[in-house]
Design a protein around this motif. Structure first.
Motif, PDB file in Angstrom:
ATOM      1  N   GLU A  37       0.823  -1.205   0.000  1.00 55.44           N
ATOM      2  CA  GLU A  37       0.000   0.000   0.000  1.00 55.44           C
ATOM      3  C   GLU A  37       0.860   1.259   0.000  1.00 55.44           C
ATOM      4  O   GLU A  37       0.587   2.216  -0.730  1.00 55.44           O
ATOM      5  N   LYS A  38       1.921   1.255   0.786  1.00 51.76           N
ATOM      6  CA  LYS A  38       2.841   2.396   0.819  1.00 51.76           C
ATOM      7  C   LYS A  38       3.523   2.580  -0.534  1.00 51.76           C
ATOM      8  O   LYS A  38       3.686   3.708  -1.012  1.00 51.76           O
ATOM      9  N   LEU A  39       3.930   1.472  -1.148  1.00 48.82           N
ATOM     10  CA  LEU A  39       4.563   1.543  -2.465  1.00 48.82           C
ATOM     11  C   LEU A  39       3.602   2.130  -3.497  1.00 48.82           C
ATOM     12  O   LEU A  39       4.005   2.947  -4.333  1.00 48.82           O
ATOM     13  N   ALA A  40       2.338   1.728  -3.440  1.00 44.13           N
ATOM     14  CA  ALA A  40       1.341   2.227  -4.393  1.00 44.13           C
ATOM     15  C   ALA A  40       1.136   3.734  -4.222  1.00 44.13           C
ATOM     16  O   ALA A  40       1.115   4.480  -5.208  1.00 44.13           O
ATOM     17  N   ILE A  41       1.003   4.183  -2.979  1.00 49.15           N
ATOM     18  CA  ILE A  41       0.816   5.618  -2.721  1.00 49.15           C
ATOM     19  C   ILE A  41       2.045   6.407  -3.169  1.00 49.15           C
ATOM     20  O   ILE A  41       1.920   7.444  -3.828  1.00 49.15           O
ATOM     21  N   ASN A  42       3.223   5.915  -2.844  1.00 50.39           N
ATOM     22  CA  ASN A  42       4.456   6.600  -3.254  1.00 50.39           C
ATOM     23  C   ASN A  42       4.580   6.662  -4.769  1.00 50.39           C
ATOM     24  O   ASN A  42       4.968   7.689  -5.330  1.00 50.39           O
ATOM     25  N   PHE A  43       4.259   5.563  -5.429  1.00 48.23           N
ATOM     26  CA  PHE A  43       4.350   5.527  -6.888  1.00 48.23           C
ATOM     27  C   PHE A  43       3.390   6.542  -7.507  1.00 48.23           C
ATOM     28  O   PHE A  43       3.775   7.335  -8.373  1.00 48.23           O
ATOM     29  N   TRP A  51       1.434 -10.517  -6.852  1.00 47.89           N
ATOM     30  CA  TRP A  51       1.267  -9.079  -6.751  1.00 47.89           C
ATOM     31  C   TRP A  51       0.090  -8.736  -5.849  1.00 47.89           C
ATOM     32  O   TRP A  51      -0.677  -9.597  -5.461  1.00 47.89           O
ATOM     33  N   TYR A  52      -0.001  -7.459  -5.548  1.00 51.22           N
ATOM     34  CA  TYR A  52      -1.156  -6.913  -4.843  1.00 51.22           C
ATOM     35  C   TYR A  52      -1.900  -5.984  -5.799  1.00 51.22           C
ATOM     36  O   TYR A  52      -1.276  -5.320  -6.630  1.00 51.22           O
ATOM     37  N   ILE A  53      -3.193  -5.935  -5.677  1.00 54.86           N
ATOM     38  CA  ILE A  53      -4.001  -4.942  -6.365  1.00 54.86           C
ATOM     39  C   ILE A  53      -4.421  -3.950  -5.282  1.00 54.86           C
ATOM     40  O   ILE A  53      -5.079  -4.323  -4.312  1.00 54.86           O
ATOM     41  N   VAL A  54      -3.992  -2.706  -5.440  1.00 57.14           N
ATOM     42  CA  VAL A  54      -4.219  -1.684  -4.418  1.00 57.14           C
ATOM     43  C   VAL A  54      -5.071  -0.565  -5.008  1.00 57.14           C
ATOM     44  O   VAL A  54      -4.746  -0.030  -6.074  1.00 57.14           O
ATOM     45  N   GLU A  55      -6.143  -0.234  -4.309  1.00 55.80           N
ATOM     46  CA  GLU A  55      -6.996   0.880  -4.704  1.00 55.80           C
ATOM     47  C   GLU A  55      -6.677   2.067  -3.799  1.00 55.80           C
ATOM     48  O   GLU A  55      -6.828   1.987  -2.587  1.00 55.80           O
ATOM     49  N   VAL A  56      -6.216   3.146  -4.412  1.00 60.16           N
ATOM     50  CA  VAL A  56      -5.833   4.362  -3.695  1.00 60.16           C
ATOM     51  C   VAL A  56      -6.892   5.426  -3.961  1.00 60.16           C
ATOM     52  O   VAL A  56      -7.296   5.627  -5.110  1.00 60.16           O
ATOM     53  N   TRP A  83      -2.942  12.837   2.008  1.00 60.65           N
ATOM     54  CA  TRP A  83      -4.356  12.877   1.652  1.00 60.65           C
ATOM     55  C   TRP A  83      -4.814  11.550   1.057  1.00 60.65           C
ATOM     56  O   TRP A  83      -6.000  11.238   1.072  1.00 60.65           O
ATOM     57  N   PHE A  84      -3.876  10.776   0.520  1.00 61.84           N
ATOM     58  CA  PHE A  84      -4.230   9.481  -0.075  1.00 61.84           C
ATOM     59  C   PHE A  84      -4.596   8.479   1.013  1.00 61.84           C
ATOM     60  O   PHE A  84      -4.000   8.462   2.086  1.00 61.84           O
ATOM     61  N   THR A  85      -5.559   7.648   0.697  1.00 68.05           N
ATOM     62  CA  THR A  85      -5.968   6.590   1.607  1.00 68.05           C
ATOM     63  C   THR A  85      -6.157   5.311   0.794  1.00 68.05           C
ATOM     64  O   THR A  85      -6.308   5.358  -0.428  1.00 68.05           O
ATOM     65  N   ILE A  86      -6.147   4.200   1.475  1.00 69.96           N
ATOM     66  CA  ILE A  86      -6.352   2.916   0.800  1.00 69.96           C
ATOM     67  C   ILE A  86      -7.825   2.559   0.852  1.00 69.96           C
ATOM     68  O   ILE A  86      -8.438   2.526   1.918  1.00 69.96           O
ATOM     69  N   ARG A  87      -8.383   2.312  -0.304  1.00 66.59           N
ATOM     70  CA  ARG A  87      -9.798   1.940  -0.415  1.00 66.59           C
ATOM     71  C   ARG A  87      -9.962   0.429  -0.255  1.00 66.59           C
ATOM     72  O   ARG A  87     -10.875  -0.037   0.391  1.00 66.59           O
ATOM     73  N   ASN A  88      -9.038  -0.303  -0.871  1.00 68.11           N
ATOM     74  CA  ASN A  88      -9.108  -1.763  -0.843  1.00 68.11           C
ATOM     75  C   ASN A  88      -7.769  -2.325  -1.315  1.00 68.11           C
ATOM     76  O   ASN A  88      -7.084  -1.707  -2.125  1.00 68.11           O
ATOM     77  N   THR A  89      -7.412  -3.494  -0.812  1.00 68.62           N
ATOM     78  CA  THR A  89      -6.212  -4.190  -1.270  1.00 68.62           C
ATOM     79  C   THR A  89      -6.539  -5.670  -1.376  1.00 68.62           C
ATOM     80  O   THR A  89      -7.158  -6.251  -0.486  1.00 68.62           O
ATOM     81  N   LYS A  90      -6.106  -6.258  -2.472  1.00 69.67           N
ATOM     82  CA  LYS A  90      -6.317  -7.690  -2.694  1.00 69.67           C
ATOM     83  C   LYS A  90      -4.972  -8.320  -3.037  1.00 69.67           C
ATOM     84  O   LYS A  90      -4.239  -7.806  -3.883  1.00 69.67           O
ATOM     85  N   GLN A  91      -4.663  -9.406  -2.375  1.00 69.04           N
ATOM     86  CA  GLN A  91      -3.402 -10.101  -2.648  1.00 69.04           C
ATOM     87  C   GLN A  91      -3.631 -11.200  -3.670  1.00 69.04           C
ATOM     88  O   GLN A  91      -4.554 -11.993  -3.553  1.00 69.04           O
ATOM     89  N   GLU A  92      -2.783 -11.220  -4.669  1.00 72.12           N
ATOM     90  CA  GLU A  92      -2.738 -12.268  -5.691  1.00 72.12           C
ATOM     91  C   GLU A  92      -1.441 -13.046  -5.472  1.00 72.12           C
ATOM     92  O   GLU A  92      -0.605 -12.628  -4.671  1.00 72.12           O
TER      93      GLU A  92
END
Length: 108
Positions: free
Chosen positions: A8-14, A40-45, A28-37
């Motif tokens: 999640e941190k990597l996704a926000i930083n990216f 990889w992870y699918i992260v909703e920011v 200001w960014f927040t995590i809406r949802n994260t799914k692990q595959e």
């Protein structure tokens, strides 16, 4: 594989770096949802209180796929008064994404 929190941190930083959002404003960014595959992870920011969000893939290598997806029920043709309370860089980011979403829909 690293933890969900790290992904999640990597996704926000990216996303913040891709849009050149100042580090202090990335809070200001927040995590809406994260799914692990498996690999990889699918992260909703998102921005809390706003319907817009970005979907990013964070690979087990720690890299983010540069081809992320923006989702919003709003188009750029609608009023952007809802963005006035946001930092300018984030408001511009969302406004641009909404406008891009509208033009992609118009091409279909």
């Amino acid at each position: 594989m690293f933890s969900q929190t790290e992904a999640e941190k990597l996704a926000i930083n990216f996303l913040g770096n891709d849009w050149e959002i100042p580090q202090a404003e990335q809070e200001w960014f927040t995590i809406r949802n994260t799914k692990q595959e498996p690999n990889w992870y699918i992260v909703e920011v998102a921005i809390e209180g706003y319907p817009d969000y970005w979907i990013l893939q964070v690979y087990d290598t720690g890299e983010c796929d540069p081809c992320y997806t923006f989702v919003s029920p709003l188009s750029g043709s609608q009023d952007t008064d809802d963005l006035q309370e946001l930092p300018e860089s984030i408001a511009n980011m969302i406004s641009f994404e909404r406008n891009s979403q509208m033009s992609q829909t118009a091409k279909v």
